[in-house]
Design an enzyme around this catalytic site. Structure first.
Site, PDB file in Angstrom:
ATOM      1  CD  GLU A  50      -1.666  -2.413   1.611  1.00  0.00           C
ATOM      2  OE1 GLU A  50      -0.459  -2.630   1.865  1.00  0.00           O
ATOM      3  OE2 GLU A  50      -2.558  -3.271   1.761  1.00  0.00           O
ATOM      4  CG  PHE A 112      -9.309 -10.087  11.209  1.00  0.00           C
ATOM      5  CD1 PHE A 112      -8.035 -10.495  11.593  1.00  0.00           C
ATOM      6  CD2 PHE A 112      -9.632 -10.080   9.865  1.00  0.00           C
ATOM      7  CE1 PHE A 112      -7.099 -10.895  10.641  1.00  0.00           C
ATOM      8  CE2 PHE A 112      -8.709 -10.489   8.903  1.00  0.00           C
ATOM      9  CZ  PHE A 112      -7.442 -10.897   9.300  1.00  0.00           C
ATOM     10  CD  GLN A 113      -7.093  -7.608   7.520  1.00  0.00           C
ATOM     11  OE1 GLN A 113      -8.021  -7.333   6.780  1.00  0.00           O
ATOM     12  NE2 GLN A 113      -5.948  -8.105   7.075  1.00  0.00           N
ATOM     13  CE  LYS A 162     -16.936  -7.167   3.893  1.00  0.00           C
ATOM     14  NZ  LYS A 162     -16.409  -8.498   4.268  1.00  0.00           N
ATOM     15  CG  MET A 469      22.708  12.372   2.435  1.00  0.00           C
ATOM     16  SD  MET A 469      23.887  13.471   1.614  1.00  0.00           S
ATOM     17  CE  MET A 469      22.851  14.197   0.338  1.00  0.00           C
TER      18      MET A 469
END
Lengths: 564, 184
Positions: A50, A112-113, A162, A469
């Site tokens: 993502e 969940f999630q 959802k 760097m």
């Protein structure tokens, strides 16, 4: 007719003119993905992580000058977006991030999630929404796009449970937004603009510092008119690169920690500075108390909170750059600053930014050769660190939106997904992703996205076997103690080929030009692994805590005076 | 940098999360909020928030500007230097026996406070006023033994003029004027 939340969301996105969504599906988003086939106008690009979706939406937004859209599921999907959202916030990139959320009855139960997505993203978004009623969804999408693109742009997140996606409501897309607390100031205050015009007319050594605000506001023409009429030399910030053609006689490069010596000397000597659409970032100003010691400062910015935040402004003007410069141009009379411009030209001759004569494979040479082959017309998307600075310094930028780089957040790994987004946003332009061997491995999985679509980007890895760097700082400020910076990498050529992307390794200077030409001849994506000089440094450099005037140009390796 | 007490008054949308958006701007900069009081305003969809913080003027001004950028914040002002009425309500529970009760009542009367609950061994005193008045009463009551104190936090309103009504606000504020320029 009643529609489901998923349909309302898609209809709303179509109404907003969205063509591309960078995303990754998951449980909470299934009802939405299920209706995608009915909306062929919405092209979904499947990323492999993502973070890649957010960076791709960011690159897309900057290249195409539109709102970038990214999407993830709840929980880990949303947390993976976070870096990319923060990146967009720091660089004022218009973005709408849509995240799935657990169904309303599960919110707050550690389902969940489930994570508190609006809580997590609160300080890194311009605004965010948790949708609790399907009948408010269309209005929220309308507001989100309005907020993302207007005023000072930024990311706006919409968190959608959802069950909202399956709930039904009538679909009415609002024609306008009602936001009483959001009224960006667009027109500059006339009396302040008059003061600015007077200051410009009286200036002997005026200088414009142009930032990304010029690009966001599409004020390139107004800037050019002002600079030419009042004969004001122009330097830019890192993100301002491209807002003023670098081939113009009044262009004097980039200021800041790794800016051109003559640009920083100009800032130091100037008596009137016009800071346009820039925010005096610490990498641009260096030691802020010693910044532009002789100058009165006119600061033009659309964000009132930027005025006086870091540097005191003598004439603050809150407004949209294009409108303010338009008004200012009407009050600006032609003047000459022949001696001042000659002085700057002399400084440029005395302190040029050159590629060293060397048989070694130097990164500066690589960037310069890409500039030659692409005639300075490519979009360069960089990572963060040495590769970023070399690309900023050694490519020649004449067109707007040609350098896309993570300026504020400094996100390594931006280069590959950012380039994917830029190419999809501007399919007709050549896009080069300039990576370091460190940052490239942070988002290397997006090679699969490149291969699957396919996205015809060219990838150059400046491979020095170090986190370059950080190593440079260890060399200069930590007595060459290279802790955790030597880097072993996979064979990038084999990795690319494993993904189905043709690739080449370049070890010698003589192979650089043919390799770049071969990459350009390829119609699809191509990767070149440039095995550059391992301990090459970025110069000039203003060391931390020093002022722009105390800039260090390339020292001999034996000169260790300032390595204390 | 010299710090002083600042009073900020904000008019905000009456929506979930607004307070979180506001206080997180203080938290990020390490400010300790002395008090915060929120309630509905003259318009039911808007709430008025009074925040008292200690900080350097430049830092507080930066937070004020950031607060003004919060989409759900309609308007925010630093009223510290303005002529305001500032009030706070406190409930103070004091140990009270038959022998001390009358003395407590005398103190309460002097402060124009009220006794709102009497129990066998204590009384609850309600007092309204500014910070100084409540602190003075608290100090005087200490001798009797304080059981508990709860304060609402300060609310403030500027005297006279148009104040901060959103209706007048929209009429008086021309769209091209940023708050930055207005304050100069």
């Amino acid at each position: 007719m009643k529609m489901t939340g998923a349909q309302i969301l898609c209809e709303s996105l179509v109404k907003e003119g969205v063509e591309v969504i960078f995303g990754f599906p998951g449980g909470a988003m299934l009802p939405l993905y299920d209706v995608f086939p009915h909306y062929p106008k919405l092209r979904h690009i499947l990323v492999r992580h993502e973070q890649g979706a957010a960076h791709a939406a960011d690159g897309y937004a900057r290249a195409a000058r539109r709102v970038g859209v990214c999407m993830s599921t709840s929980g880990p999907g949303a947390t993976n977006l976070v870096t990319g959202i923060a990146n967009a916030q720091l660089d004022s990139v218009p973005m709408v991030a849509i995240t799935g959320q657990v169904a309303r009855p599960f919110i707050g139960k550690d389902a969940f999630q489930e994570v508190d997505t609006t809580g997590i993203t609160l300080p890194i978004t311009k605004h965010n929404y948790l949708v609790l009623d399907v009948s408010s969804l269309a209005e929220i999408v309308k507001e989100a796009f309005h907020l993302a693109l207007t005023g000072r742009p930024g990311p706006v997140l919409i968190d959608i449970p959802k069950d909202i996606l399956t709930d039904r409501a009538e679909f009415h897309y609002p024609s306008r937004v009602k936001l009483s607390g959001y009224r960006p100031t667009l027109e500059g205050h006339p009396s302040q603009i008059k003061k600015a015009a007077k200051l410009i007319a009286e200036a002997h050594q005026p200088l414009i510092i142009a930032g990304q605000g010029v690009l966001i506001s599409r004020a390139e023409a107004e800037l050019k008119q002002l600079a030419e009429t009042a004969q004001i030399p122009v330097v830019t910030t890192l993100l301002g690169i491209g807002c003023f053609p670098q081939t113009h006689v009044l262009s004097f490069g980039m200021l800041g920690m790794h800016g051109m010596a003559y640009a920083n000397m100009a800032v130091d000597a100037s008596d009137v500075i016009m800071a346009i659409g820039m925010r005096f970032d610490d990498r641009a100003t260096a030691k802020v108390s010693a910044f532009a010691p002789h100058a009165k400062i006119i600061h033009i910015d659309i964000d009132p909170a930027e005025i006086g935040k870091n540097v005191r402004a003598d004439v603050p003007i809150v407004g949209d750059v294009k409108r303010v410069l338009g008004a200012l141009n009407k009050l600006t009379l032609p003047v000459e600053h022949i001696d001042w411009i000659r002085q700057l030209d002399d400084w440029r001759k005395e302190h040029p930014l050159l590629v060293k004569e060397s048989d070694k494979l130097l990164p500066q040479f690589v960037i310069q050769q890409i500039a030659e082959v692409t005639h300075g017309e490519a979009i360069m998307v960089t990572g963060v660190g040495q590769n970023q600075m070399w690309t900023a310094q050694y490519y020649c930028y004449d067109k707007p939106n040609s350098l896309i780089s993570s300026g504020g957040l400094g996100t390594m790994g931006f280069e590959l997904p950012g380039a994917i987004g830029a190419k999809i946003g501007c399919p007709d332009r050549t896009v080069w992703s300039i990576a370091g061997d460190g940052g490239f491995q942070m988002t290397i999985q997006e090679l699969a996205t490149v291969a699957q679509e396919p996205v015809a980007i060219k990838i150059a890895i400046l491979n020095n076997g170090y986190l370059g760097m950080v190593r440079q700082w260890q060399e200069l400020f930590y007595k060459r103690r290279y802790v955790a910076t030597p880097l072993s990498s996979p064979d990038f050529v084999k990795v690319a080929e494993a993904y189905g992307i043709p690739a080449l390794r370049v070890k010698h200077k003589s192979e650089v030009l043919p390799a770049i030409k071969q990459a350009m001849a390829e119609s699809g994506p191509f990767l070149i692994d440039f095995m550059i000089e391992p301990e090459e440094n970025v110069f000039p450099m203003v060391t931390p805590g020093a002022s722009l005037a105390e800039l260090i140009e390339e020292p001999g390796k034996e000169e260790a005076i300032w390595r204390q | 940098m010299a710090t002083m007490k600042h009073t900020l008054v904000a008019l905000v949308e009456n929506k979930p999360g607004v307070l979180n958006r506001m206080v997180s701007l203080f938290r990020r900069r390490g400010f300790n909020i002395e008090s915060i009081a929120v309630g509905v305003s003259e318009l039911s969809h808007l709430s008025r928030v009074t925040i008292v913080v200690n900080g350097a003027a430049t830092m507080v001004e930066q937070v004020r500007k950031q607060l003004d950028k919060v989409v759900d914040v309609v308007k925010v002002s630093d009223v510290t230097a303005e002529d305001t009425v500032a009030r706070e309500l406190a409930l103070i529970k004091v140990k009270a026996t038959a022998s001390t009760r009358s003395e407590i009542i005398q103190v309460v009367d002097i402060f124009r406070a009220k006794i709102v609950d009497v129990a066998a061994d204590s009384v609850i005193i309600e007092v309204t006023g500014d910070d100084d008045k409540i602190n003075s009463l608290f100090n005087l009551l200490r001798g009797f033994g304080i059981r508990e104190m709860s304060r609402t936090g300060q609310i403030a309103m500027t005297r006279g003029g148009t104040g901060m009504s959103p209706v007048k606000e929209r009429l008086s504020r021309s769209p091209e004027q940023g708050s930055q320029l207005k304050s100069q």
